[in-house]
Motif scaffolding. Structure first.
Motif, short mmCIF file in Angstrom:
data_model
loop_
_atom_site.label_atom_id
_atom_site.label_comp_id
_atom_site.label_asym_id
_atom_site.label_seq_id
_atom_site.Cartn_x
_atom_site.Cartn_y
_atom_site.Cartn_z
N ASN A 88 -8.56 0.19 -17.94
CA ASN A 88 -8.89 1.32 -18.80
C ASN A 88 -9.22 2.58 -18.00
N ALA A 89 -8.70 2.67 -16.79
CA ALA A 89 -9.04 3.81 -15.94
C ALA A 89 -8.43 5.09 -16.49
N GLU A 90 -9.19 6.17 -16.36
CA GLU A 90 -8.65 7.46 -16.77
C GLU A 90 -7.84 8.04 -15.63
N PHE A 91 -6.71 8.62 -15.99
CA PHE A 91 -5.78 9.15 -15.00
C PHE A 91 -6.46 10.12 -14.04
N PRO A 97 -10.75 -17.52 -24.80
CA PRO A 97 -11.91 -16.63 -24.76
C PRO A 97 -11.47 -15.20 -25.05
N PRO A 98 -12.40 -14.34 -25.50
CA PRO A 98 -12.01 -12.95 -25.75
C PRO A 98 -11.62 -12.26 -24.45
N SER A 99 -10.75 -11.28 -24.57
CA SER A 99 -10.38 -10.47 -23.42
C SER A 99 -11.58 -9.65 -22.98
N PHE A 100 -11.71 -9.43 -21.66
CA PHE A 100 -12.80 -8.58 -21.17
C PHE A 100 -12.56 -7.11 -21.52
N HIS A 101 -11.37 -6.81 -22.03
CA HIS A 101 -11.01 -5.41 -22.23
C HIS A 101 -11.20 -4.94 -23.67
N LYS A 129 -26.45 -15.03 -6.56
CA LYS A 129 -25.84 -13.79 -6.06
C LYS A 129 -24.35 -13.75 -6.37
N ASP A 130 -23.71 -14.92 -6.35
CA ASP A 130 -22.29 -14.96 -6.69
C ASP A 130 -22.07 -14.60 -8.16
N ARG A 131 -23.05 -14.97 -9.01
CA ARG A 131 -22.91 -14.64 -10.44
C ARG A 131 -22.91 -13.13 -10.62
N TRP A 132 -23.80 -12.45 -9.88
CA TRP A 132 -23.82 -10.98 -9.96
C TRP A 132 -22.54 -10.38 -9.39
N ALA A 133 -22.05 -11.00 -8.30
CA ALA A 133 -20.80 -10.51 -7.70
C ALA A 133 -19.66 -10.63 -8.72
N ILE A 134 -19.63 -11.74 -9.45
CA ILE A 134 -18.60 -11.93 -10.46
C ILE A 134 -18.77 -10.90 -11.59
N ALA A 135 -20.03 -10.71 -12.03
CA ALA A 135 -20.29 -9.73 -13.08
C ALA A 135 -19.79 -8.36 -12.66
N ALA A 136 -20.06 -7.99 -11.40
CA ALA A 136 -19.60 -6.68 -10.89
C ALA A 136 -18.08 -6.63 -10.88
N TYR A 137 -17.46 -7.75 -10.52
CA TYR A 137 -15.99 -7.76 -10.46
C TYR A 137 -15.38 -7.67 -11.85
N VAL A 138 -16.06 -8.29 -12.84
CA VAL A 138 -15.56 -8.17 -14.22
C VAL A 138 -15.55 -6.70 -14.63
N ARG A 139 -16.61 -5.96 -14.23
CA ARG A 139 -16.65 -4.52 -14.50
C ARG A 139 -15.45 -3.83 -13.85
N ALA A 140 -15.14 -4.23 -12.60
CA ALA A 140 -14.00 -3.63 -11.89
C ALA A 140 -12.70 -3.95 -12.63
N LEU A 141 -12.58 -5.20 -13.13
CA LEU A 141 -11.39 -5.57 -13.90
C LEU A 141 -11.25 -4.70 -15.14
N GLN A 142 -12.40 -4.51 -15.82
CA GLN A 142 -12.38 -3.69 -17.04
C GLN A 142 -11.91 -2.27 -16.71
#
Lengths: 218, 188
Positions: B173-176, B119-123, B156-169
């Motif tokens: 790619n976090a700015e210093f 699958p494509p990378s989430f990043h 609700k778990d699907r939304w929790a996962i979606a939110a976590y994917v955002r956190a992974l992203q």
């Protein structure tokens, strides 16, 4: 008229008293212990299945969590046997030609469920619930053994009532932190009884009720 | 004669006892997933009648249940974003997604290593810019080689996962300058 039992029958009377008691005890002993035999409880004996599914391969080899397939284990009495769709999530793309998996593909094609042979089947008068055991820190491994090392599924414990009671009488000897419930490699700490007692208090396990008939038999 | 009668009745008692015992072990009721001869498809559990909705299961909130607002993929979470939600998302992600997407979301999970399509990378930029409803939608309906997870992962778990994917992203790619001071100190 001569006596029916002559003097020479005395030995028979003596032997039959001792022998009768011994024989009755032996019979009772056999009847009481027969359920403890692995042969009767089927401990360690795999059964024929439509597909030789290996937990060892999927859990230890692939690192798949128990809950990926047994999705309802945390919120329902029944852990859940995965629908064929779950198998096909991967096997529509890998091992697609394997003859071993033909029953899985056939089940998916024909929309007929795979008919697995049940390994853990409690009597119908026992109302076991997975969810409460998971929530109170009883690991899968405690009852199901090291499933991650089983190429075919078998029973690791007798599931006899006396076995249930071992834990219901002393949950502190078996309880583990909730985070470790699905961990197949968890090793109890050296001070399990003391640490377990802490967890029993923390999770609010009602030890005074655990051996009530109604807890399991409703 | 008497002996035979006794032996017979003892056997009958024993057998009868066993039968009674067996009748209690296998009572005439269905266990979960038990097969049934009564219905054509062999299932003891019945499906709801088509076109009916069980009490409490009316799904009018399209944001929550379909990930869409006015027909467009939602850009916001329908649930409150809390630490608990993210932790739940992490746990569920690790159970259901990491076999293919791996724990950091680069798409090199164990099953991919064994031959499943990567699958494509989430990043990648396309997925970093995708609205959060997109991830909910893919979990719900599947995408490409990925099957739907709607029968395995509750709403609700699907939304929790979606939110976590955002956190992974964000983690990749976090700015210093946006990092908390203590995290910044740990970086060279």
């Amino acid at each position: 008229m001569p006596q029916i039992f002559g003097r020479s029958f005395n030995w028979f009377a003596n032997v039959s008293i001792v022998g009768g008691i011994a024989g009755a005890s032996l019979l009772l002993g056999i009847l009481l212990n027969i359920n403890r035999l692995d042969y009767v409880s089927h401990v360690g004996m795999p059964k024929d299945q439509p597909v030789p599914f290996s937990h060892k391969h999927h859990v230890a080899g692939m690192g798949i969590d128990c809950r990926y397939c047994h999705t309802t284990v945390e919120e329902s009495a029944f852990a859940g046997i995965p629908p064929t769709e779950t198998c096909m999530s991967c096997h529509s793309l890998i091992w697609t030609e394997a003859p071993m998996l033909e029953p899985v593909r056939a089940s998916f094609r024909d929309e007929m469920p795979l008919q697995w042979t049940r390994i853990h089947d409690l009597p119908d008068f026992v109302y076991f619930k997975h969810d409460i055991h998971i929530a109170q820190g009883i690991g899968c491994q405690t009852c199901h053994g090291n499933v991650d090392a089983m190429p075919l599924m078998w029973k690791a414990q007798t599931l006899n009532m006396e076995w249930c009671l071992e834990c219901h009488r002393a949950p502190q000897d078996f309880i583990r932190p909730r985070e470790e419930v699905f961990n197949m490699n968890w090793v109890p700490p050296a001070n399990q009884s003391a640490a377990g007692m802490e967890l029993v208090k923390k999770y609010g396990v009602q030890t005074s009720q655990l051996t009530d008939c109604s807890v399991c038999h409703l | 004669m008497l002996n035979r009668a006794l032996a017979l009745s003892a056997t009958a008692l024993l057998l009868g006892g066993c039968e009674l015992r067996q009748a209690m072990y296998d009572q005439p009721k269905y266990e979960a997933y038990e097969a049934s001869d009564t219905f054509d498809n062999g299932l003891s559990a019945r499906q709801p009648v088509e076109g009916t909705i069980a009490r409490g299961q009316l799904r009018l909130d399209s944001h929550l249940y379909e990930g869409k607002v006015n027909g467009e993929l939602a850009t916001t979470l329908p649930l409150e974003l809390t630490e608990d939600l993210l932790k739940r998302g992490q746990q569920r992600y690790d159970i259901f997604c990491s076999p293919c997407h791996d724990r950091t979301g680069t798409g090199n999970g164990m099953i991919v290593k064994r031959g499943l399509k990567q699958p494509p990378s989430f990043h990648v930029m396309r997925l970093r810019e995708a609205p959060i409803g997109y991830f909910f939608d893919v979990i719900t309906n599947g995408f490409g080689a990925m099957y739907s997870y709607s029968s395995r992962v509750p709403i609700k778990d699907r939304w929790a996962i979606a939110a976590y994917v955002r956190a992974l992203q964000f983690s990749q790619n976090a700015e210093f300058d946006k990092l908390p001071a203590e995290d910044r100190r740990q970086l060279p």
